[in-house]
Design a protein around this motif. Sequence first.
Motif, PDB file in Angstrom:
ATOM      1  N   VAL A  19      64.881  67.816  42.542  1.00 34.22           N
ATOM      2  CA  VAL A  19      64.660  66.838  43.608  1.00 34.22           C
ATOM      3  C   VAL A  19      65.345  65.515  43.263  1.00 34.22           C
ATOM      4  CG1 VAL A  19      62.889  65.463  44.790  1.00 34.22           C
ATOM      5  CG2 VAL A  19      62.545  67.904  44.449  1.00 34.22           C
ATOM      6  N   ASN A 121      65.036  69.866  54.148  1.00 33.08           N
ATOM      7  CA  ASN A 121      64.166  68.690  54.239  1.00 33.08           C
ATOM      8  C   ASN A 121      62.719  69.079  53.931  1.00 33.08           C
ATOM      9  OD1 ASN A 121      66.619  68.275  55.663  1.00 33.08           O
ATOM     10  ND2 ASN A 121      65.747  66.489  56.634  1.00 33.08           N
ATOM     11  N   TYR A 124      62.297  69.602  50.192  1.00 33.96           N
ATOM     12  CA  TYR A 124      62.175  68.321  49.495  1.00 33.96           C
ATOM     13  C   TYR A 124      60.782  67.718  49.701  1.00 33.96           C
ATOM     14  CZ  TYR A 124      67.044  67.580  48.041  1.00 33.96           C
ATOM     15  OH  TYR A 124      68.256  67.654  47.409  1.00 33.96           O
TER      16      TYR A 124
END
Length: 156
Positions: A19, A121, A124
Amino acid sequence: MHKRISGFNMAPLFLRTIVGIGFIIHGYAKISRGTAGFEKLLVQVGVPFAHINAIVVPYVELIGGLAVLTGLFVNIVAIPLIITMLVATYTVQFHYGFSSVNTIGLTPAGPKFGPPGYEINLLYIGCLISLIFTGSGILSVDSWRSKWYSRVKNKK
């Protein structure tokens, strides 16, 4: 009190690594190319205050990514990073669908890909939420800072 390194307290390291590096690369790419192109994209998709966001978001990604990678104040920096992912999801990727790999055709040179969806997305966001709940792990600045604070507190 000495904590042993185990799979449980090492797991955040693996999340933080991917990340953190991901956000660093995305933030650096926007900064190194100049934020004008990113600002044009934000204007085109209707993000309010596009000029300010084009300057702020890349630094949130870069600095936030560095903080996540090192495990520094992860509970705090995860929030603006999650917000950037949510905004990107709803303003850019949502209408492309879920899949991050949109194959739109096949050419003699190989597959042709369209714009990515919001799958990455969500990954994450999920990783950041996991880090908020589990903490940065044993091999992090937060862990070392906590140990140092405990030693200083116990000496008083």
